[in-house]
Design a protein around this motif. Structure first.
Motif, PDB file in Angstrom:
ATOM      1  N   THR A   1      -2.601  -2.728   1.040  1.00  8.43           N
ATOM      2  CA  THR A   1      -3.128  -3.371   2.245  1.00  8.43           C
ATOM      3  C   THR A   1      -2.144  -3.192   3.388  1.00  8.43           C
TER       4      THR A   1
ATOM      5  N   TYR B   1     -14.744  -4.921  -1.967  1.00 13.39           N
ATOM      6  CA  TYR B   1     -15.029  -3.491  -1.995  1.00 13.39           C
ATOM      7  C   TYR B   1     -13.944  -2.736  -2.769  1.00 13.39           C
ATOM      8  N   ALA B   2     -12.693  -3.129  -2.549  1.00 13.83           N
ATOM      9  CA  ALA B   2     -11.594  -2.457  -3.249  1.00 13.83           C
ATOM     10  C   ALA B   2     -11.677  -2.686  -4.751  1.00 13.83           C
TER      11      ALA B   2
ATOM     12  N   ALA C   1     -13.402  -7.004   2.168  1.00 10.73           N
ATOM     13  CA  ALA C   1     -12.632  -5.775   1.950  1.00 10.73           C
ATOM     14  C   ALA C   1     -12.029  -5.747   0.550  1.00 10.73           C
ATOM     15  N   ASN C   2     -11.508  -6.880   0.103  1.00 11.23           N
ATOM     16  CA  ASN C   2     -10.953  -6.959  -1.244  1.00 11.23           C
ATOM     17  C   ASN C   2     -12.025  -6.773  -2.312  1.00 11.23           C
TER      18      ASN C   2
ATOM     19  N   SER D   1      -8.258   2.385  -3.685  1.00 14.71           N
ATOM     20  CA  SER D   1      -8.690   1.960  -2.357  1.00 14.71           C
ATOM     21  C   SER D   1      -7.518   1.416  -1.555  1.00 14.71           C
TER      22      SER D   1
ATOM     23  N   ARG E   1     -10.828   4.478   2.049  1.00 11.31           N
ATOM     24  CA  ARG E   1     -10.258   3.742   3.169  1.00 11.31           C
ATOM     25  C   ARG E   1     -11.228   2.679   3.694  1.00 11.31           C
ATOM     26  N   ILE E   2     -10.855   1.426   3.453  1.00 12.07           N
ATOM     27  CA  ILE E   2     -11.660   0.279   3.893  1.00 12.07           C
ATOM     28  C   ILE E   2     -10.962  -0.324   5.105  1.00 12.07           C
TER      29      ILE E   2
ATOM     30  N   ILE F   1      -6.847  -0.945   2.006  1.00 13.32           N
ATOM     31  CA  ILE F   1      -7.419  -1.792   3.050  1.00 13.32           C
ATOM     32  C   ILE F   1      -6.515  -1.734   4.276  1.00 13.32           C
ATOM     33  N   CYS F   2      -7.104  -1.497   5.431  1.00 13.98           N
ATOM     34  CA  CYS F   2      -6.353  -1.537   6.689  1.00 13.98           C
ATOM     35  C   CYS F   2      -7.022  -2.553   7.617  1.00 13.98           C
TER      36      CYS F   2
END
Length: 427
Positions: A307, A403-404, A400-401, A412, A334-335, A414-415
């Motif tokens: 992250t 999805y990861a 986002a988490n 994955s 990339r999320i 997260i940004c």
């Protein structure tokens, strides 16, 4: 005055807006005894990279054994971050004491003034608190970040600094500074003083570099444009590079632009050595750079899932962020969570980020100037196939988490980007 009362007082002055001009701050500092006149200051202006450059300069001077004040804005986690000594935030007690003194001076100023007397703005008040604190704590040097522009910014209440620094120039705060790079650069020229020294970002916008050099010539000031550094190695854990006589320098801050910020800091330190005989050894330069950390600048805050948070909020800084995503996260799913303020060049910024996202989550920063998540999603949808909306930033992070966690390849990243207001509180 308690700490809570001090914070309430400072924030209550937001109603006085943002006013460029030096009359108020000069009057206020005069009533405080002009403590800024007793300080040895490195004044840092520019559009992007000011905070990181300040941190590099501060850490190098600390490694050389000096007591160093650092004034930056905005803050990421707590207000006290804006005023630091040796990278330690001002204490609650000191902030309360300095705020009480500044408030008393303002109360006198308003009582004795006439109908044209304006109440100092929040930034003017915070600037006064910082300069007063640095003086009272006997700082050897102060690294002072400009709030906006330069010539009429409250920090320009200082006399000639030891060194002025111009970081990367691009477009931001156009409603105040102008809508061309020439106008914006000219405002930053205000931090260049007659007979002074200006150190410039090595990959400076050519138009800005020309204007800075011409202004230095007019003011009989020294203009320093460092050579380009040579990057040796770069990964998610840091970068190694060469610059001038320094070989195998290491920094933890990520991104090619941080190498240029570090180079700017080295050039500023060399100017202090050569023109002011400030005792900074090469060992202090190496140690200072390697020890420098600065929150919210392509910062890794978690390894599982990976992250990263980045306060990129204008076209230039978003381009740097996107380059970092492509450089470091090429093999990742990339999320990207993004939120922006409505007074930025948000269309171009959202487009650039959406183009490097596999999943784009649109959300809303906690700020009255925030662009709605729906508006962000509408733009992102033109450039990314997978766009979802989460109106609240914490909902966006949770999504986002999720999805990861659901990713098949368990690779994955997260940004979170688009505004310092969005990444504030994430750690």
């Amino acid at each position: 005055m308690t700490y809570e009362q001090a914070i309430d007082y400072i924030h209550s002055t937001l109603k006085f807006g943002s006013v460029l001009g030096l009359d108020n701050i000069r009057e206020l500092m005069g009533r405080l005894g002009n403590p800024q006149k007793q300080l040895k200051i490195i004044h840092v202006g520019g559009t992007n990279g000011k905070g990181s450059t300040c941190a590099f300069i501060t850490q190098i001077l600390m490694s050389a054994g000096f007591s160093v004040g650092m004034f930056i804005s905005p803050y990421l986690h707590e207000f006290n971050e804006r005023i630091q000594i040796n990278r330690e935030n001002i204490s609650a007690a000191d902030l309360a004491a300095c705020t009480a003194r500044v408030k008393s001076a303002i109360d006198e100023m308003m009582a004795e003034g006439n109908e044209d007397t304006q109440h100092p703005t929040e930034f003017e008040i915070v600037t006064a608190i910082g300069l007063l604190h640095f003086f009272e704590q006997n700082c050897d040097y102060v690294v002072l970040e400009v709030g906006m522009g330069g010539n009429l910014d409250a920090t320009n209440v200082i006399d000639a600094p030891y060194v002025s620094v111009a970081t990367s120039m691009s477009f931001d705060h156009m409603e105040h500074l102008g809508y061309t790079i020439e106008e914006i650069t000219s405002t930053v020229c205000g931090i260049i003083k007659p007979g002074g020294i200006l150190v410039c970002y090595p990959m400076q916008n050519p138009t800005s570099a020309r204007i800075f050099e011409e202004d230095c010539m007019e003011k009989d000031a020294i203009f320093i444009l460092p050579d380009e550094p040579e990057i040796r190695d770069m990964d998610i854990y840091g970068t190694t590079f060469d610059y001038d006589r320094y070989k195998n320098l290491k920094i933890r801050l990520l991104g090619e632009h941080q190498v240029y910020n570090a180079t700017t800091a080295i050039a500023a330190i060399e100017a202090l050595r050569n023109h002011w005989s400030v005792d900074v050894t090469p060992d202090a330069v190496y140690a200072g750079l390697e020890q420098t950390a600065f929150a919210g600048r392509f910062e890794v805050i978690n390894d599982n899932p990976l992250t990263i948070i980045d306060g990129a909020h204008n076209v230039d800084s978003v381009n740097m962020f996107a380059n970092g995503v492509e450089e470091y996260l090429a093999d990742y799913n990339r999320i990207i969570v993004m939120g922006m303020l409505s007074d930025k060049e948000y269309e171009e910024c959202i487009k650039k980020v959406a183009q490097v996202a596999d999943i784009f989550i649109a959300t809303t920063p906690d700020n009255p100037r925030a662009l709605t998540a729906d508006a962000i999603a509408a733009i992102a949808g033109e450039h990314c196939e997978n766009v979802v909306i989460a109106p609240d930033k914490w909902e966006a992070i949770e999504l986002a988490n999720d999805y990861a966690a659901d990713s098949d390849d368990d690779n994955s990243a997260i940004c979170v980007c688009g505004s310092l207001y969005l990444i504030s509180g994430l750690e």
